[in-house]
Design an enzyme around this catalytic site. Structure first.
Site, mmCIF file in Angstrom:
data_model
loop_
_atom_site.group_PDB
_atom_site.id
_atom_site.type_symbol
_atom_site.label_atom_id
_atom_site.label_comp_id
_atom_site.label_asym_id
_atom_site.label_seq_id
_atom_site.Cartn_x
_atom_site.Cartn_y
_atom_site.Cartn_z
ATOM 1 C CG HIS A 285 -0.450 0.151 2.518
ATOM 2 N ND1 HIS A 285 -0.157 -0.908 3.352
ATOM 3 C CD2 HIS A 285 -0.152 1.261 3.240
ATOM 4 C CE1 HIS A 285 0.281 -0.452 4.506
ATOM 5 N NE2 HIS A 285 0.314 0.853 4.471
ATOM 6 C CG ASP B 256 0.573 -4.291 2.892
ATOM 7 O OD1 ASP B 256 1.026 -3.743 1.874
ATOM 8 O OD2 ASP B 256 -0.173 -3.720 3.699
ATOM 9 C CB SER C 129 2.744 1.594 6.356
ATOM 10 O OG SER C 129 1.493 1.592 6.989
#
Length: 711
Positions: A89, A226, A647
């Site tokens: 992402h 991810d 992240s």
């Protein structure tokens, strides 16, 4: 352990109040250059095996492999040729921007088999932290504490520029940023080196990189793969930063993170390093009440727009490609806002804060520290005034500011664009809107605007501040927002992409889109002006509250709230218990196969390509399977501290080896931005063996596997 002297000072307070005071061993977003010895000793006690200096000092320090990824995520260098791992992402927009209906890398994934096939990206970068120092005393000598918000910003910018000029005389590729810590009680200057030639190397399909979609976002258990892979390119002569050029070569870093296939077991030490964006754990109870209101507004306003986006994206692949990234960005903190308010309610956080503030007041009264400065009744009045203003400002921003192309152009105005034509002849000056129709869809944009206009009117409290266009919508369009939007789209010069628009003309000034934009911008400026009237005083009170807490707990180490500077968090591998139901500490391939079968029955967020189910149904995952459980681990839980910006943060074991990439927190502790719950707060990471397995078995990326040299 609470120090004896502290206990004596607090002996008159009720025992239950101590349950709300840090420090818990696994809580904290610690700066590295001044990491307290007590924290390092606790890390050692929990299994960290590297010397103190190997965290921050020297060319082989762990921090030298960790990067700020494009100003919104974190990442880690994993090879001698500059490969960078981050989350899928985090690479989302780069993947989307290279995708077309014919070559849809978002849908199908991407692997560059050679250096020449690696894809460059505009406006992306990685930044290495070189060093950090405390400049608080220097700023105070220059008069910092005598200035308001605007004056402080100017002084800090001035010193930052002066320090950058000095460092550039030593190395022209470096720059310095100065940031506030501890609610403005401290200021640190950080030296960075930025690399702007960053190329996409590998990504799995979105079905895997975003597996579970919004259904699983912020939830556990997770199976999301991810990750995405980029490469840093450098000047071939200096191995330093350089603008994109076909002549640039892969960057050779001083240090890269060794990738481990050894895995982990419950209780094993785990450490993240990255760039957490923003936390507010020193925030007052009044500030949390205002945050609660903001969350509710964000969730409501984004929810109605996202319903429109979903409808159009599901109807057209071309529209989906255009809006995938925009929708993901919107939905992420839409769900976060819902979850945070749920957690604030469930643990009674506002009341906890009020109880703690009574404790602070008692300390101030007994010691005299900040007695003439910290004023809780004043803070309450200031926040009451602020919240009335923030309510409508939030609805205005969430409804119109950068939420669709029409109002983005309308509110920006020509002043913020490149002005063409002769300066001496204003009547011949013009602007041109870039032909960016590949990034938006007319039908979707119109419906989002119509929906936002209606929703804003229904929820704004100060009806007198509504733009005059609402009278026009009522009288001329009979409150039909769709008719109004269709009409101004057709008549406005704002949507004349690629055409010369002469802004010093009557036609431009009377343009319905321009007039709407000016009205919205004027209202926003009024809100901001009102907010500025109380902002300095609120900031002062929050600063005093933080200072009082630090003084009262001076025998305990404290970390500053996150501000997108590099931080370390440590903890252990392990799950949590929620109502007598253990979470488990990892997910394995079989659990994803079960969800894929639900996808085959129509659950969109659990759908994936058949080859993925085949790969995850394998009997043998050697060498990527876990040696303890004999299963293929996908994601894992640790009790590290995490927030937005983390992240892509590397998850290290006790020897500084990479075992995962952090990508999410858990739903049950979404209030952790303002309160860390040691029982529930968890970081969700993708297991690095899952990453390598997909690169190997799905992508057949042999050259990358060899380059990484996982052991």
């Amino acid at each position: 352990m609470i120090h004896h002297r502290f206990m004596k000072a607090m002996a008159f307070l009720p025992f239950y109040l101590f349950t709300f005071l840090p420090l818990h061993a696994d809580e904290g977003m610690w700066t590295l250059y001044d990491l307290p010895a007590a924290v390092y000793n606790q890390m050692q006690a929990e299994g960290f095996q590297l010397p103190y200096n190997d965290l921050y000092y020297g060319p082989q320090a762990v921090k030298n492999a960790v990067v700020n990824f494009s100003g919104y995520c974190s990442g880690v260098v994993v090879s001698p040729d500059g490969l960078v791992f981050t989350n899928h992402h985090c690479g989302f927009e780069a993947i989307r921007s290279h995708s077309t209906v014919e070559h849809d890398y978002m849908l199908n994934g991407f692997y560059a088999k050679t250096y020449e096939e690696e894809l460059p990206n505009e406006d992306m970068f990685v930044s290495f932290m070189v060093s950090q120092e405390d400049v608080t005393a220097r700023l105070e000598r220059l008069g910092l504490n005598r200035l308001g918000t605007e004056g402080k910003e100017q002084l800090i910018d001035s010193l930052q520029n002066a320090m950058t000029d000095s460092i550039k005389k030593i190395d022209s590729t470096l720059h310095i940023d100065i940031d506030a810590f501890y609610e403005g009680n401290k200021y640190y200057a950080t030296t960075y080196q930025d690399f702007t030639d960053l190329r996409l190397v590998f990504t799995v399909p979105k079905s895997m990189g975003k597996y579970g979609g919004e259904t699983d976002n912020w939830m556990w258990p997770r199976q999301t793969c991810d990750f995405s892979v980029f490469r840093i390119y450098a000047n071939p002569k200096t191995n330093g930063p350089a603008d994109y050029s076909k002549d640039n070569v892969p960057y050779h870093p001083k240090h890269w993170a060794p990738v481990s296939l050894q895995g982990y077991k419950p209780g094993d030490f785990a450490m993240t390093m990255g760039y957490p964006g923003s936390t507010s754990r020193y925030l007052s109870s009044y500030g949390i009440e205002e945050r609660y209101m903001e969350n509710a507004i964000r969730a409501q306003a984004r929810g109605v727009k996202q319903d429109v986006m979903t409808k159009h994206m599901r109807a057209s692949e071309a529209v989906r490609i255009k809006y995938d990234s925009k929708f993901a960005n919107s939905a992420n903190y839409w769900k976060n806002s819902i979850g945070m308010n749920k957690c604030i309610d469930s643990i009674g956080l506002i009341q906890q804060k009020r109880d703690f503030e009574r404790q602070i007041q008692a300390y101030v009264d007994s010691t005299g520290y900040l007695r003439d400065s910290l004023n809780f009744p004043l803070m309450k009045r200031l926040y009451a005034e602020s919240s009335r203003n923030v309510h409508d400002l939030m609805y205005l921003r969430e409804s119109f500011h950068r939420t669709n192309v029409f109002t983005t152009r309308a509110m920006a105005g020509y002043e913020h664009m490149d002005i063409h034509g002769p300066k001496a002849k204003p009547g011949k000056q013009y602007i041109v809107y870039k032909d960016n129709q590949e990034t938006w869809d007319e039908a979707l944009d119109k419906e989002v605007l119509a929906t936002a206009l209606k929703n804003y009117k229904e929820h704004v409290q100060d009806k007198a501040s509504l733009p005059s266009i609402y009278k026009t919508i009522q009288t001329k369009y009979n409150n039909n927002y769709t008719r109004y939007v269709n009409d101004i789209w057709a008549r406005s010069l704002l949507m004349k992409t690629g055409k010369r628009i002469y802004f010093n003309t009557k036609a431009y000034k009377n343009d319905p889109g321009v007039r709407l934009g000016k009205e919205l911008s004027t209202i926003m400026k009024d809100y901001l002006k009102r907010q500025l009237a109380v902002e300095d005083s609120i900031a002062d009170q929050e600063k005093y509250l933080c200072a009082a807490k630090l003084r009262m707990e001076q025998d305990m180490p404290h970390y500053s709230d996150a501000n997108f500077t590099m931080r370390l968090s440590y903890g252990q591998v392990g799950g949590y218990d929620l109502g007598g139901k253990p979470s488990g500490y990892y997910t394995e391939a079989g659990s994803m196969v079960e969800k894929m079968e639900r996808g085959e029955r129509g659950e969109i967020d659990y759908q994936a390509e058949p080859i993925m189910k085949q790969l995850l149904s394998a009997k043998d995952f050697t060498p990527y399977g876990d040696k303890t459980t004999d299963k293929m681990h996908l994601c894992l839980l640790t009790n590290n501290d995490i927030t937005g910006g983390n992240s892509g943060s590397p998850l290290f074991d006790g020897q500084g080896r990479l075992i995962g990439l952090a990508f999410d927190g858990n739903w049950d502790s979404l209030s952790s931005d303002i309160n860390f719950d040691k029982h529930l707060a968890r970081t969700i990471s993708v297991d690095i063996r899952y990453v390598l397995y997909m690169m190997d078995k799905w992508g057949h990326a042999d050259r990358l596997i060899q380059e990484i040299g996982a052991k």
